[in-house]
Design a protein around this motif. Structure first.
Motif, PDB file in Angstrom:
ATOM      1  N   ASP A  14       3.354   2.812  11.865  1.00 51.02           N
ATOM      2  CA  ASP A  14       2.356   1.943  12.477  1.00 51.02           C
ATOM      3  C   ASP A  14       1.357   1.504  11.407  1.00 51.02           C
ATOM      4  OD1 ASP A  14       3.531   2.258  15.000  1.00 51.02           O
ATOM      5  OD2 ASP A  14       2.237   3.952  15.529  1.00 51.02           O
ATOM      6  N   PRO A  15       0.612   0.418  11.627  1.00 54.44           N
ATOM      7  CA  PRO A  15      -0.367  -0.028  10.635  1.00 54.44           C
ATOM      8  C   PRO A  15      -1.338   1.097  10.258  1.00 54.44           C
ATOM      9  CG  PRO A  15      -0.095  -1.689  12.342  1.00 54.44           C
ATOM     10  CD  PRO A  15       0.674  -0.469  12.787  1.00 54.44           C
ATOM     11  N   GLY A  16      -1.526   1.295   8.953  1.00 52.34           N
ATOM     12  CA  GLY A  16      -2.425   2.326   8.449  1.00 52.34           C
ATOM     13  C   GLY A  16      -1.779   3.697   8.301  1.00 52.34           C
ATOM     14  N   PHE A  17      -0.550   3.861   8.781  1.00 51.02           N
ATOM     15  CA  PHE A  17       0.172   5.133   8.728  1.00 51.02           C
ATOM     16  C   PHE A  17       1.266   5.080   7.656  1.00 51.02           C
ATOM     17  CE2 PHE A  17      -1.730   5.607  12.849  1.00 51.02           C
ATOM     18  CZ  PHE A  17      -1.781   6.971  13.095  1.00 51.02           C
ATOM     19  N   THR A  18       1.706   6.257   7.224  1.00 48.25           N
ATOM     20  CA  THR A  18       2.825   6.425   6.299  1.00 48.25           C
ATOM     21  C   THR A  18       3.826   7.356   6.964  1.00 48.25           C
ATOM     22  OG1 THR A  18       1.298   6.280   4.431  1.00 48.25           O
ATOM     23  CG2 THR A  18       3.466   7.211   3.985  1.00 48.25           C
ATOM     24  N   LYS A 166      -1.769   9.257   8.963  1.00 51.70           N
ATOM     25  CA  LYS A 166      -2.824   8.362   8.464  1.00 51.70           C
ATOM     26  C   LYS A 166      -3.899   9.256   7.884  1.00 51.70           C
ATOM     27  CE  LYS A 166      -5.247   6.099  11.528  1.00 51.70           C
ATOM     28  NZ  LYS A 166      -5.776   5.079  12.456  1.00 51.70           N
TER      29      LYS A 166
END
Length: 167
Positions: A14-18, A166
């Motif tokens: 998801d956006p901002g996550f790895t 995140k």
């Protein structure tokens, strides 16, 4: 067309996550207590843990109370999020920053057996919170300043997907 289809099935953060689990193999993980990296392997502990079809699975047919841990060590605030799909006998554990979280119906009353359950683990200022299906299930003060994320295979089956962090 085939390569576009295969690409669409790969897990994406998801956006901002790895991603902590790539969905293909156990890269980024190692056996607990051992120094052996699981890089490039699709199984650990004789198949107790398996990476297959975008999921990390614990196979109850293979016996053993064993753990894998992330090679990544978490030493600051974070949010770890994933979905898990437990069977009726699921009683497996997560360990992070000195805290144990028991993934069992006895411990997580709102856990839905045979369905995907979102979980979010939030670490902020020495406090950790575990949310399952959007509900806070447990909060605690952490017992250590840093640790890996451990997943323990104890009883029953569980499937995990979209494992991400995140920081």
């Amino acid at each position: 067309l085939l390569s576009a289809f295969a690409f669409a099935d790969e897990p994406k953060a998801d956006p901002g996550f790895t991603l902590l689990f790539n969905g293909k193999d156990l890269a980024g993980w190692k056996q607990k207590g051992g120094k052996e990296s699981l890089e490039g392997k699709t199984e650990a502990f004789s198949g107790r843990f398996k990476a297959k079809d975008g999921e990390l699975m614990i196979d109850p047919a293979v016996k053993g109370d064993v753990r894998i841990e992330s090679e990544k060590v978490f030493a600051k605030d974070f949010v770890i999020a994933f979905e898990f799909h437990p069977d009726a006998k699921c009683n497996n554990d997560l360990f992070i920053r000195g805290q144990k979280f028991d993934l069992s119906k006895a411990n997580v009353k709102n856990m839905k057996e045979g369905e995907w359950n979102p979980i979010e683990i939030t670490m902020k200022d020495g406090k950790i919170e575990f949310k399952v299906n959007g509900e806070s299930v447990r909060t605690a003060t952490t017992k250590s300043e840093k640790s890996a994320l451990e997943i323990r295979a104890e009883f029953g089956a569980i499937r995990i997907r979209k494992l991400q962090v995140k920081e």
